[in-house]
Structures are given as C-alpha cells and as structure tokens.
Design an enzyme around this catalytic site. Structure first.
Site, PDB file in Angstrom:
ATOM      1  N   ASP A 276       0.129   9.406  14.301  1.00 35.25           N
ATOM      2  CA  ASP A 276       0.637   8.639  13.166  1.00 35.25           C
ATOM      3  C   ASP A 276       1.965   9.179  12.642  1.00 35.25           C
ATOM      4  O   ASP A 276       2.363   8.867  11.525  1.00 35.25           O
ATOM      5  CB  ASP A 276      -0.401   8.621  12.032  1.00 35.25           C
ATOM      6  CG  ASP A 276      -0.783  10.028  11.567  1.00 35.25           C
ATOM      7  OD1 ASP A 276      -0.211  11.009  12.089  1.00 35.25           O
ATOM      8  OD2 ASP A 276      -1.655  10.134  10.696  1.00 35.25           O
TER       9      ASP A 276
ATOM     10  N   LYS B  36       0.839  -1.191   0.000  1.00 36.02           N
ATOM     11  CA  LYS B  36       0.000   0.000   0.000  1.00 36.02           C
ATOM     12  C   LYS B  36       0.875   1.241   0.000  1.00 36.02           C
ATOM     13  O   LYS B  36       1.879   1.313   0.719  1.00 36.02           O
ATOM     14  CB  LYS B  36      -0.932   0.035   1.225  1.00 36.02           C
ATOM     15  CG  LYS B  36      -1.853   1.264   1.217  1.00 36.02           C
ATOM     16  CD  LYS B  36      -2.884   1.221   2.336  1.00 36.02           C
ATOM     17  CE  LYS B  36      -2.335   1.709   3.647  1.00 36.02           C
ATOM     18  NZ  LYS B  36      -3.396   1.945   4.648  1.00 36.02           N
TER      19      LYS B  36
ATOM     20  N   GLY C  55      -5.237   8.373  16.412  1.00 36.19           N
ATOM     21  CA  GLY C  55      -4.817   9.529  15.638  1.00 36.19           C
ATOM     22  C   GLY C  55      -3.323   9.726  15.478  1.00 36.19           C
ATOM     23  O   GLY C  55      -2.879  10.214  14.437  1.00 36.19           O
TER      24      GLY C  55
ATOM     25  N   GLN D 185     -12.541   8.853   9.714  1.00 34.34           N
ATOM     26  CA  GLN D 185     -12.159   7.782  10.624  1.00 34.34           C
ATOM     27  C   GLN D 185     -13.159   7.614  11.760  1.00 34.34           C
ATOM     28  O   GLN D 185     -13.413   6.499  12.218  1.00 34.34           O
ATOM     29  CB  GLN D 185     -10.765   8.037  11.188  1.00 34.34           C
ATOM     30  CG  GLN D 185      -9.641   7.756  10.220  1.00 34.34           C
ATOM     31  CD  GLN D 185      -9.594   6.292   9.789  1.00 34.34           C
ATOM     32  OE1 GLN D 185      -9.920   5.401  10.546  1.00 34.34           O
ATOM     33  NE2 GLN D 185      -9.210   6.059   8.559  1.00 34.34           N
TER      34      GLN D 185
END
Length: 328
Positions: free
Chosen positions: A226, A68, A224, A140
């Site tokens: 990241d 990905k 959240g 999300q």
C-alpha cells in the site's frame, strides 16, 4: 435546518453485514468500470511512523459523494494501543455540499477491503476451489476470510503470521465462527503450498511469497502492498501470472506491481486488466484452470463511499446515530 448524522463504529456494525458490503463493492467496481465515477488517485502525507491518505469520490449516476481520510501506522498496536488503520468518512450532498454524515471509517475500511477480496475471488478464482492459505493474521485477514466464506465453499484453511499467538488466536476464532477447519502453521510456505486461493495481508517491504510455492490454477489476493517499495510476492511470480488491478495510477504507484513497474519489468499493457471490466463483462477474467491469477488491490474511494452510503441510508431508516447542526 438540515442536520449531519454522526455514526460510531459500534453503530455501523449494527447497520451493515458482509453480504451487503459485497454487493456495494461489486456495484462500485462496476460503476467505476462504466466510467460513471469521479475519483482522483489517493493523495499521501508521509510521517515518520506512518502516513495519511485522502480519498474523494463521486458516483455521478447515483448521486453519492464523499471523502475518506485514513492513516496507516504499523507500530500503533505495539506502542500506542491503537489500530494500525483508522479512518473517518464524510458523506456530502452533491447538490449543496452539505455534510450529510460523518462516520467512523475504520470498520468500513476493513469490511470493504475484505469484500474486495471476495469479489475478486468470485470472478477470478476457479469454480472448484476449496482450500485457502492466508499470510497475515491481523484485522484484514479476518474480513478476508469473512468475505471469502460468503462467495466460496471453503473446506479448509491455513494461516501464518510472524507472531505465534496471533495466528493461533485467528485460527481458533475463525474455526469457531465459520465451522471451517482453520490451522495455524509456522511458515508462509506451509500456508500457501497447494492452496486454491492465497491471500496476503502483511505490511512487509520485501516479498514473503516465493514463486515455487504457488501451484498452477491458484488465485492470489495481494492486499498488503500500500505504499511505494512495498511488495509481498516475488517479481517472478507477478510476471508469470495474469494480474488484475483496481486502478492503474494507484497500483503502479503503491500496489503489488509498483516494484516491478519501477524497475521497468512490467508495463500497463502487460496486465490482464481491471477487475471492474471483468465484472461488467468487458474482460473475460480467468481463461484457464491452470493459470495463476493475481488481484492487486490498492483500495478505491468508490468502495468506501458506496459502502458508507449504504450505511447512511440504513441509519436514516432505522433512526440510528446522533444528529448535529454544524451551522448552528
């Protein structure tokens, strides 16, 4: 000659629902815990306004592999009329390296991240949970509630985000879609106080959740953080809770624990373990109704590839998608 299937986001939405994504993600965590997965930690390219992440994976026993490529550009919705997160996924035949499918990964990313929160709550939340607090009302947040609704009998929920219209729209849509009373509130404190489950899905760089707002017995999905330096929860809250992660290399680098780890306040041995080990019975998970549990989700390529492979197999079965001969 073998051909590659191209799948758009709208086609993928026809092919897979949240219950199937939950199954795929739970299986992916189990395969990872059994060490039957090749999955290097995600690699980052950092731009002025965002970043790009490369996430390869091979589920060895299942013969499923792919990669990905996903971006995170927080200002996109305001300045470019584009999603914050966009992704493409390529599935590869492990025997030949042939590209079996190229598909939009944006919806898959949203769905598998929601499913990760659902799986975490299934294994780490108390059995009698009824109330949900969400901080963040973006895409999300929608898939988090979607997944939690599959695994928990939610009786009421409250949501906060900085934009009043966004939280009001979220509350209205989720109330109508799932027949759950979802209320928009004007502070993160109101959203999370006295809640059985708390979900944070924000792009903040500094904590938005204070320790004293969280009740004993709460389970928190911290979704959240990241990137290095990001955190949604006060360090004190992290240190007093039992913290489960999906992957140490990623979590210590860019997950919720990255800040206390970088400051020397937390080490790997201080964690309660990996969610995958809970799923396969190697780790007991929650051990009391009073403890606070946290799932620090960084997102694993194995979730994407397992979910994408389910999409691919259904596309073949239902003859959906466009075929291209790249070697022509």
């Amino acid at each position: 000659m073998k051909k590659t299937i191209i799948l758009t986001q709208s086609e993928i939405k026809e092919l897979i629902q949240m219950d199937q994504v939950l199954d795929a993600v739970e299986m992916a965590y189990a395969e990872h815990a059994h060490k039957r997965v090749q999955m290097p930690a995600k690699e980052y390219l950092f731009f002025e306004k965002g970043d790009l992440r490369i996430m390869p994976c091979y589920l060895q026993d299942l013969g499923e592999s792919g990669v990905k490529c996903v971006n995170v550009h927080p200002t996109n919705p305001q300045k470019q009329d584009l999603p914050t997160v966009m992704a493409m996924i390529e599935l590869v035949d492990p025997e030949t390296g042939f590209p079996l499918a190229i598909m939009d990964g944006t919806w898959i990313t949203n769905m598998r991240t929601g499913a990760a929160g659902g799986v975490a709550a299934k294994y780490l939340a108390r059995k009698d949970v009824e109330t949900l607090g969400l901080v963040g009302a973006g895409k999300q947040a929608y898939t988090q509630l979607m997944a939690l609704n599959e695994v928990i009998d939610i009786q009421e929920a409250e949501v906060y985000c900085r934009t009043c219209s966004s939280r009001e729209a979220f509350a209205k849509k989720m109330s109508e879609t799932y027949d759950i009373p979802v209320k928009a509130v004007d502070s993160p404190q109101k959203a999370v106080e006295n809640k059985d489950i708390v979900v944070t899905v924000t792009p903040v760089d500094h904590p938005v959740i204070k320790t004293e707002w969280i009740s004993p017995g709460t389970h928190i999905n911290a979704m959240g953080a990241d990137a290095p330096g990001k955190e949604e929860l006060e360090t004190e809250l992290v240190l007093k809770s039992r913290v489960f992660i999906d992957n140490w290399d990623q979590a210590s680098h860019s997950g919720e624990i990255n800040v206390p780890f970088s400051r020397g306040l937390l080490q790997e041995q201080d964690l309660a373990g990996n969610l995958g080990d809970v799923i396969i019975g190697k780790n007991p998970g929650r051990i009391s109704d009073e403890e606070i549990t946290i799932f620090d989700s960084t997102g694993l390529a194995v979730q994407d590839i397992a979910t994408s492979w389910t999409v691919y197999e259904k596309a073949i079965e239902m003859k959906i998608g466009r075929s291209i001969d790249f070697l022509e």
